[in-house]
Design a protein around this motif. Structure first.
Motif, mmCIF file in Angstrom:
data_model
loop_
_atom_site.group_PDB
_atom_site.id
_atom_site.type_symbol
_atom_site.label_atom_id
_atom_site.label_comp_id
_atom_site.label_asym_id
_atom_site.label_seq_id
_atom_site.Cartn_x
_atom_site.Cartn_y
_atom_site.Cartn_z
ATOM 1 N N GLY A 78 4.436 8.640 14.703
ATOM 2 C CA GLY A 78 2.951 7.580 14.954
ATOM 3 C C GLY A 78 3.851 6.732 14.590
ATOM 4 O O GLY A 78 2.345 6.168 14.200
ATOM 5 N N HIS A 79 4.251 6.718 13.674
ATOM 6 C CA HIS A 79 4.292 5.825 12.526
ATOM 7 C C HIS A 79 5.833 4.741 12.130
ATOM 8 O O HIS A 79 5.680 3.504 12.276
ATOM 9 C CB HIS A 79 3.634 5.893 10.999
ATOM 10 C CG HIS A 79 3.739 5.266 9.565
ATOM 11 N ND1 HIS A 79 2.950 5.303 8.718
ATOM 12 C CD2 HIS A 79 3.846 3.701 10.398
ATOM 13 C CE1 HIS A 79 3.342 4.700 7.657
ATOM 14 N NE2 HIS A 79 3.707 3.614 9.056
ATOM 15 N N GLY A 80 6.911 5.286 11.785
ATOM 16 C CA GLY A 80 7.637 4.288 11.455
ATOM 17 C C GLY A 80 8.706 5.344 10.744
ATOM 18 O O GLY A 80 8.951 6.601 10.580
ATOM 19 N N VAL A 106 13.710 1.488 1.986
ATOM 20 C CA VAL A 106 13.450 0.871 3.096
ATOM 21 C C VAL A 106 12.513 1.118 4.195
ATOM 22 O O VAL A 106 13.120 2.227 4.306
ATOM 23 C CB VAL A 106 14.089 -0.448 3.820
ATOM 24 C CG1 VAL A 106 13.438 -1.198 5.130
ATOM 25 C CG2 VAL A 106 15.568 -0.397 3.614
ATOM 26 N N HIS A 107 10.782 0.638 4.435
ATOM 27 C CA HIS A 107 10.374 1.388 5.237
ATOM 28 C C HIS A 107 9.639 0.475 6.015
ATOM 29 O O HIS A 107 9.553 -0.998 6.240
ATOM 30 C CB HIS A 107 8.844 1.698 4.608
ATOM 31 C CG HIS A 107 7.586 2.251 6.089
ATOM 32 N ND1 HIS A 107 7.625 2.928 6.765
ATOM 33 C CD2 HIS A 107 6.037 1.341 5.650
ATOM 34 C CE1 HIS A 107 6.782 3.348 7.637
ATOM 35 N NE2 HIS A 107 5.735 2.473 6.735
ATOM 36 N N VAL A 108 9.942 0.833 7.534
ATOM 37 C CA VAL A 108 9.574 -0.123 8.770
ATOM 38 C C VAL A 108 9.601 0.659 10.246
ATOM 39 O O VAL A 108 9.385 2.043 9.922
ATOM 40 C CB VAL A 108 10.842 -1.034 9.573
ATOM 41 C CG1 VAL A 108 11.321 -2.286 8.182
ATOM 42 C CG2 VAL A 108 11.796 -0.591 9.190
ATOM 43 N N HIS A 109 8.332 0.003 11.345
ATOM 44 C CA HIS A 109 8.733 0.489 12.460
ATOM 45 C C HIS A 109 9.357 0.209 13.551
ATOM 46 O O HIS A 109 8.889 -0.278 14.608
ATOM 47 C CB HIS A 109 6.561 0.204 12.420
ATOM 48 C CG HIS A 109 5.645 0.333 11.558
ATOM 49 N ND1 HIS A 109 4.991 -0.888 11.481
ATOM 50 C CD2 HIS A 109 5.797 0.936 10.453
ATOM 51 C CE1 HIS A 109 4.246 -0.576 10.084
ATOM 52 N NE2 HIS A 109 4.730 0.605 8.982
ATOM 53 N N PRO A 110 10.674 0.734 13.748
ATOM 54 C CA PRO A 110 11.240 0.612 14.466
ATOM 55 C C PRO A 110 11.269 1.776 15.656
ATOM 56 O O PRO A 110 10.332 2.143 16.099
ATOM 57 C CB PRO A 110 12.330 1.416 14.180
ATOM 58 C CG PRO A 110 12.493 1.858 13.233
ATOM 59 C CD PRO A 110 11.168 1.839 12.968
ATOM 60 N N GLY A 117 1.087 -1.446 0.148
ATOM 61 C CA GLY A 117 -0.097 -0.039 -0.060
ATOM 62 C C GLY A 117 0.967 1.235 0.312
ATOM 63 O O GLY A 117 0.784 2.477 -0.273
ATOM 64 N N GLU A 118 2.700 1.125 0.479
ATOM 65 C CA GLU A 118 3.172 2.135 0.376
ATOM 66 C C GLU A 118 3.328 2.749 -1.087
ATOM 67 O O GLU A 118 4.183 3.651 -0.923
ATOM 68 C CB GLU A 118 4.063 2.380 1.008
ATOM 69 C CG GLU A 118 3.418 2.519 2.622
ATOM 70 C CD GLU A 118 3.091 3.204 4.094
ATOM 71 O OE1 GLU A 118 2.785 4.761 1.931
ATOM 72 O OE2 GLU A 118 2.351 3.786 4.558
ATOM 73 N N ILE A 119 2.833 2.292 -1.914
ATOM 74 C CA ILE A 119 3.339 2.390 -3.493
ATOM 75 C C ILE A 119 3.963 3.581 -3.877
ATOM 76 O O ILE A 119 5.359 4.511 -4.482
ATOM 77 C CB ILE A 119 2.948 1.194 -4.403
ATOM 78 C CG1 ILE A 119 4.223 0.899 -5.170
ATOM 79 C CG2 ILE A 119 1.472 1.836 -4.685
ATOM 80 C CD1 ILE A 119 3.295 0.464 -6.729
HETATM 81 ZN ZN LIG Z 1 4.196 1.519 7.610
#
Ligand SMILES: [Zn+2]
Length: 207
Positions: free
Chosen positions: A174-176, A102-106, A79-81
């Motif tokens: 609030g996200h990543g 790279v997208h992550v939620h550390p 969905g993050e395209i």
């Molecule tokens: Zn995310």
């Protein structure tokens, strides 16, 4: 490289940077008019290279799915395209190389932003961070998988029309985070460094 991305996702899961179906990664080789992106809704700790989606860059405004494998044909791209397309369509300083987004939620990066810390300000006090990783000012509250999230990330990363970027990583409140470099593990290391410093800052109680 797709196999390596799968390895980094396993490690990201092990470190609590994502829950099972979170996180997304894209990769583009400089001489190709397509990139690969992780599919939506797949468990990242068991992800396989043939599950990636192949996305052709039609123009600066348009992308299109291409056949890559029978398994991936039944999956949807992350969905993050919009975020990945915007950062992959022009490769800027990586134009003779590979670009990995790279997208992550550390945990600690998000905790630090929740505590009101702008991640770009802590990098000044920690040379082991700022020697290798340029941290952008935070993106504020924006909805996940939105064009707004993508646009705010481009602005804070200082993405220009040629695809050059001013920073290696940006936090989204609030996200990543979103990190960029020329290999999966290099992008991973930007996140690892920032996450480590955020943990130290929060443990110190001085912020
Ligand atoms: Zn995310």
């Amino acid at each position: 490289m797709l196999e390596t991305i799968c390895d980094t996702l396993v490690e990201a899961y092990r470190r609590n940077w994502i829950t099972s179906r979170d996180g997304n990664v894209s990769i583009r080789h400089h001489d190709r008019d397509h990139f690969y992106i992780t599919p939506s809704g797949v468990r990242k700790q068991t992800m396989q290279p043939d599950q990636f989606k192949k996305i052709r860059i039609v123009s600066s405004l348009m992308w299109q799915e291409e056949y890559y494998s029978d398994i991936s044909a039944n999956l949807k791209p992350s969905g993050e395209i919009p975020l990945h397309f915007g950062l992959q369509k022009n490769m800027g300083q990586h134009s003779n190389d590979v670009r990995v987004v790279v997208h992550v939620h550390p945990t600690y990066c998000i905790a630090a932003m929740h505590a009101g810390i702008d991640l770009s300000t802590i990098s000044e006090a920690f040379p082991e961070l700022n020697r290798y990783t340029r941290v952008a000012p935070n993106v504020g509250d924006v909805p996940p998988i939105s064009q707004e999230l993508a646009d705010q990330c481009f602005e804070k990363l200082q993405l220009d029309n040629n695809g050059n970027i001013g920073y290696d990583i940006v936090g989204i409140k609030g996200h990543g985070v979103v990190a960029i470099d020329t290999s999966p593990w290099r992008a991973f290391e930007h996140i690892e460094r920032l996450e480590h410093i955020c943990q130290i800052v929060l443990a110190s109680g001085r912020y």
